[in-house]
Design a protein around this motif. Structure first.
Motif, PDB file in Angstrom:
ATOM      1  N   ASP A 297     -31.794 -43.277  17.788  1.00  0.00           N
ATOM      2  CA  ASP A 297     -30.829 -44.208  17.224  1.00  0.00           C
ATOM      3  C   ASP A 297     -29.626 -43.407  16.763  1.00  0.00           C
ATOM      4  OD1 ASP A 297     -29.446 -46.228  16.067  1.00  0.00           O
ATOM      5  OD2 ASP A 297     -30.795 -46.483  14.363  1.00  0.00           O
ATOM      6  N   ALA A 298     -28.684 -43.199  17.673  1.00  0.00           N
ATOM      7  CA  ALA A 298     -27.506 -42.393  17.360  1.00  0.00           C
ATOM      8  C   ALA A 298     -26.272 -43.258  17.151  1.00  0.00           C
ATOM      9  CB  ALA A 298     -27.261 -41.399  18.489  1.00  0.00           C
ATOM     10  N   GLU A 299     -26.473 -44.524  16.855  1.00  0.00           N
ATOM     11  CA  GLU A 299     -25.349 -45.442  16.684  1.00  0.00           C
ATOM     12  C   GLU A 299     -24.403 -44.980  15.582  1.00  0.00           C
ATOM     13  OE1 GLU A 299     -25.339 -50.169  16.920  1.00  0.00           O
ATOM     14  OE2 GLU A 299     -26.085 -49.460  14.995  1.00  0.00           O
ATOM     15  N   TRP A 300     -24.964 -44.349  14.560  1.00  0.00           N
ATOM     16  CA  TRP A 300     -24.162 -43.925  13.423  1.00  0.00           C
ATOM     17  C   TRP A 300     -23.069 -42.939  13.814  1.00  0.00           C
ATOM     18  CZ3 TRP A 300     -23.912 -38.787  11.867  1.00  0.00           C
ATOM     19  CH2 TRP A 300     -24.848 -37.923  12.461  1.00  0.00           C
ATOM     20  N   ILE A 301     -23.282 -42.167  14.879  1.00  0.00           N
ATOM     21  CA  ILE A 301     -22.312 -41.133  15.267  1.00  0.00           C
ATOM     22  C   ILE A 301     -20.959 -41.755  15.565  1.00  0.00           C
ATOM     23  CG2 ILE A 301     -21.776 -39.352  16.963  1.00  0.00           C
ATOM     24  CD1 ILE A 301     -24.763 -38.904  17.282  1.00  0.00           C
ATOM     25  N   GLY A 302     -20.974 -42.875  16.271  1.00  0.00           N
ATOM     26  CA  GLY A 302     -19.716 -43.524  16.607  1.00  0.00           C
ATOM     27  C   GLY A 302     -19.275 -44.589  15.624  1.00  0.00           C
ATOM     28  N   LYS A 303     -20.202 -45.126  14.834  1.00  0.00           N
ATOM     29  CA  LYS A 303     -19.869 -46.296  14.017  1.00  0.00           C
ATOM     30  C   LYS A 303     -19.767 -46.024  12.520  1.00  0.00           C
ATOM     31  CE  LYS A 303     -21.354 -49.919  17.177  1.00  0.00           C
ATOM     32  NZ  LYS A 303     -22.084 -51.199  17.299  1.00  0.00           N
ATOM     33  N   LEU A 304     -20.243 -44.886  12.044  1.00  0.00           N
ATOM     34  CA  LEU A 304     -20.038 -44.547  10.641  1.00  0.00           C
ATOM     35  C   LEU A 304     -18.613 -44.025  10.510  1.00  0.00           C
ATOM     36  CD1 LEU A 304     -21.383 -44.350   7.840  1.00  0.00           C
ATOM     37  CD2 LEU A 304     -21.924 -41.964   8.394  1.00  0.00           C
ATOM     38  N   SER A 305     -17.754 -44.798   9.850  1.00  0.00           N
ATOM     39  CA  SER A 305     -16.328 -44.476   9.827  1.00  0.00           C
ATOM     40  C   SER A 305     -16.050 -43.200   9.037  1.00  0.00           C
ATOM     41  CB  SER A 305     -15.527 -45.651   9.253  1.00  0.00           C
ATOM     42  OG  SER A 305     -15.978 -45.971   7.956  1.00  0.00           O
ATOM     43  N   GLY A 306     -14.797 -42.750   9.135  1.00  0.00           N
ATOM     44  CA  GLY A 306     -14.444 -41.435   8.609  1.00  0.00           C
ATOM     45  C   GLY A 306     -14.671 -41.251   7.127  1.00  0.00           C
ATOM     46  N   ARG A 328     -19.690 -31.086  10.585  1.00  0.00           N
ATOM     47  CA  ARG A 328     -18.835 -31.918  11.427  1.00  0.00           C
ATOM     48  C   ARG A 328     -19.662 -32.975  12.155  1.00  0.00           C
ATOM     49  NH1 ARG A 328     -13.713 -29.920  12.206  1.00  0.00           N
ATOM     50  NH2 ARG A 328     -13.332 -27.786  11.467  1.00  0.00           N
ATOM     51  N   ARG A 329     -19.001 -34.048  12.510  1.00  0.00           N
ATOM     52  CA  ARG A 329     -19.658 -35.120  13.254  1.00  0.00           C
ATOM     53  C   ARG A 329     -20.127 -34.578  14.604  1.00  0.00           C
ATOM     54  NH1 ARG A 329     -18.811 -40.820  12.747  1.00  0.00           N
ATOM     55  NH2 ARG A 329     -17.039 -40.310  11.379  1.00  0.00           N
ATOM     56  N   PRO A 330     -21.409 -34.724  14.930  1.00  0.00           N
ATOM     57  CA  PRO A 330     -21.893 -34.201  16.220  1.00  0.00           C
ATOM     58  C   PRO A 330     -21.379 -35.058  17.363  1.00  0.00           C
ATOM     59  CG  PRO A 330     -23.634 -35.379  15.095  1.00  0.00           C
ATOM     60  CD  PRO A 330     -22.483 -35.309  14.132  1.00  0.00           C
ATOM     61  N   PRO A 331     -21.096 -34.431  18.509  1.00  0.00           N
ATOM     62  CA  PRO A 331     -20.644 -35.216  19.664  1.00  0.00           C
ATOM     63  C   PRO A 331     -21.799 -36.004  20.257  1.00  0.00           C
ATOM     64  CG  PRO A 331     -20.951 -32.937  20.291  1.00  0.00           C
ATOM     65  CD  PRO A 331     -21.161 -32.994  18.800  1.00  0.00           C
ATOM     66  N   ALA A 332     -21.500 -37.189  20.744  1.00  0.00           N
ATOM     67  CA  ALA A 332     -22.512 -38.006  21.424  1.00  0.00           C
ATOM     68  C   ALA A 332     -22.447 -37.724  22.912  1.00  0.00           C
ATOM     69  CB  ALA A 332     -22.275 -39.483  21.154  1.00  0.00           C
ATOM     70  N   GLN A 334     -23.777 -38.829  26.946  1.00  0.00           N
ATOM     71  CA  GLN A 334     -23.867 -40.093  27.672  1.00  0.00           C
ATOM     72  C   GLN A 334     -25.196 -40.776  27.417  1.00  0.00           C
ATOM     73  OE1 GLN A 334     -23.077 -39.216  31.773  1.00  0.00           O
ATOM     74  NE2 GLN A 334     -20.869 -39.140  31.476  1.00  0.00           N
ATOM     75  N   THR A 335     -26.214 -40.018  27.047  1.00  0.00           N
ATOM     76  CA  THR A 335     -27.525 -40.614  26.801  1.00  0.00           C
ATOM     77  C   THR A 335     -27.720 -41.005  25.351  1.00  0.00           C
ATOM     78  OG1 THR A 335     -28.510 -38.452  26.366  1.00  0.00           O
ATOM     79  CG2 THR A 335     -28.563 -39.245  28.640  1.00  0.00           C
ATOM     80  N   GLY A 336     -26.702 -40.742  24.535  1.00  0.00           N
ATOM     81  CA  GLY A 336     -26.833 -41.096  23.118  1.00  0.00           C
ATOM     82  C   GLY A 336     -27.405 -39.985  22.282  1.00  0.00           C
ATOM     83  N   ALA A 337     -27.765 -38.836  22.915  1.00  0.00           N
ATOM     84  CA  ALA A 337     -28.292 -37.719  22.141  1.00  0.00           C
ATOM     85  C   ALA A 337     -27.143 -36.974  21.487  1.00  0.00           C
ATOM     86  CB  ALA A 337     -29.082 -36.778  23.053  1.00  0.00           C
ATOM     87  N   THR A 338     -27.447 -36.167  20.520  1.00  0.00           N
ATOM     88  CA  THR A 338     -26.435 -35.366  19.854  1.00  0.00           C
ATOM     89  C   THR A 338     -26.547 -33.931  20.303  1.00  0.00           C
ATOM     90  OG1 THR A 338     -27.874 -34.856  17.995  1.00  0.00           O
ATOM     91  CG2 THR A 338     -26.581 -36.858  17.829  1.00  0.00           C
ATOM     92  N   ALA A 339     -25.534 -33.169  19.933  1.00  0.00           N
ATOM     93  CA  ALA A 339     -25.573 -31.748  20.239  1.00  0.00           C
ATOM     94  C   ALA A 339     -26.676 -31.073  19.452  1.00  0.00           C
ATOM     95  CB  ALA A 339     -24.216 -31.120  19.905  1.00  0.00           C
ATOM     96  N   ALA A 340     -27.038 -29.875  19.869  1.00  0.00           N
ATOM     97  CA  ALA A 340     -28.097 -29.136  19.183  1.00  0.00           C
ATOM     98  C   ALA A 340     -27.687 -28.854  17.748  1.00  0.00           C
ATOM     99  CB  ALA A 340     -28.375 -27.825  19.915  1.00  0.00           C
TER     100      ALA A 340
END
Length: 378
Positions: A297-306, A328-332, A334-340
């Motif tokens: 559930d990586a929705e927060w990466i794009g939707k938790l505002s600044g 820093r905010r991890p990059p998402a 294409q599969t919704g996973a985050t960086a290491a």
């Protein structure tokens, strides 16, 4: 385990960290009983008579009925004749007194007493009944395991773990479950029914600053209380690592608890097979059964505002790097996973997980959506 002591695996940490999924998965293993958030047994289980994980009201559940029959009431010793009615136990009184005894404002005093080697929480006559629950559950839970079952308690609150740790007849090990605080803060903002679709009540939705503060306080407290207890008493895992490799991490947890399961409830294609448990309280997903995908559930990466992201990061910063989370905010992907995650510095006590994160704040505990368990709500 010392002879005659009930084995307890206590899940400690903050809310929305995936404890319900961990509890339910462990409950599928022989030798484990998924009891859920047992600090709520008195209010939610006995006073409100909510559903057990098996689908029956707690007071009607065969396992919990057997446990209740073993509990002494006021000025009583256990007696089958006297124990037919759970109402004789002062459940509402125990629930209220527990809330008072475990309040956050008492935490500094608890820590001082614990550091001085004194009981962190003052003794109370209720403790006899609280301890009796675990011992009775160990007697009645079906298992083939030598030494009796491991009772998985996902109450999370460190003061309640301290209370259990000081009770006679219990052998307590602490599983410290952590999750990225930005993910937990975002998860708290979702509207969730308290105990499934039939419940009109909603879970609380604290503001992000409060969610972050609770995350910091409870995780700092858990670490201070138990991280020096040794590798046989304390284990910390990140929920992201569980989602990345559920079989390896689940087996590690089971071995820490004193069991070596022959078979895990995880299929080769990554599904987890869930059968009903006897969880008395927790996220509504404790009622989920069948073969269920574990979805990040990586929705927060794009939707938790600044601004909320910055607030949570600032409050939680003292532990972020220690637990291996980036500022820093991890990059998402294409599969919704985050960086290491960033590397974690070594410290006493075993820590599970050195692999990549599949979704910082991976979740499996919100209400199921299209057959997928998601959203670490435990």
């Amino acid at each position: 385990m010392p002879a005659g002591r009930a084995r307890v695996l206590y899940l400690a940490g903050s809310g929305r960290s995936g404890s319900t999924l961990v509890t339910t998965m462990l409950g599928q293993l022989d030798g484990f009983v998924a009891a859920g958030e047992l600090r709520y047994l008195w209010q939610r289980g006995l006073v409100e008579n909510r559903l057990c994980g098996c689908g029956q009201p707690v007071r009607d559940c065969p396992l919990w009925s057997a446990v209740l029959r073993d509990l002494p009431g006021p000025d009583e010793t256990p007696s089958d004749a006297a124990l037919s009615d759970a109402g004789r136990i002062d459940a509402a009184g125990i629930a209220g007194r527990l809330r008072s005894r475990l309040r956050m404002r008492g935490l500094p005093g608890m820590l001082r007493r614990h550091r001085a080697g004194r009981p962190a929480i003052d003794r109370h006559p209720d403790d006899e009944v609280i301890g009796a629950v675990y011992r009775a559950l160990a007697r009645h839970a079906p298992t083939l395991a030598a030494g009796g079952p491991v009772i998985v308690d996902s109450s999370k609150l460190p003061p309640y773990g301290l209370l259990l740790d000081g009770l006679p007849g219990l052998d307590v090990r602490v599983l410290h479950l952590v999750r990225d605080p930005r993910a937990t803060a975002y998860s708290w903002r979702r509207r969730r029914r308290l105990d499934g679709p039939a419940d009109d009540r909603l879970m609380s939705r604290p503001p992000v600053w409060k969610a972050a503060l609770l995350w910091l306080v409870w995780n700092v407290t858990t670490r201070r209380l138990w991280s020096a207890a040794g590798p046989d008493r304390y284990l910390r895992i990140r929920y992201e690592d569980l989602v990345a490799d559920p079989a390896a991490v689940l087996r590690r947890i089971a071995r820490f608890a004193g069991s070596d399961p022959v078979e895990l409830p995880i299929t080769p294609d990554g599904l987890v097979r869930l059968a009903p448990t006897h969880s008395v309280a927790g996220n509504p997903s404790r009622h989920r059964v069948g073969a269920v995908p574990i979805s990040p559930d990586a929705e927060w990466i794009g939707k938790l505002s600044g601004r909320p992201y910055a607030v949570v990061t600032a409050i939680a910063a003292p532990l972020l790097r220690r637990f291996g989370y980036p500022l820093r905010r991890p990059p998402a992907t294409q599969t919704g996973a985050t960086a290491a995650p960033t590397p974690r510095p070594a410290e006493p006590g075993p820590v599970v997980g050195a692999g990549p994160v599949v979704g910082a704040g991976s979740g499996v505990e919100a209400e199921p959506v299209a057959g997928v368990v998601r959203g670490g709500e435990g």
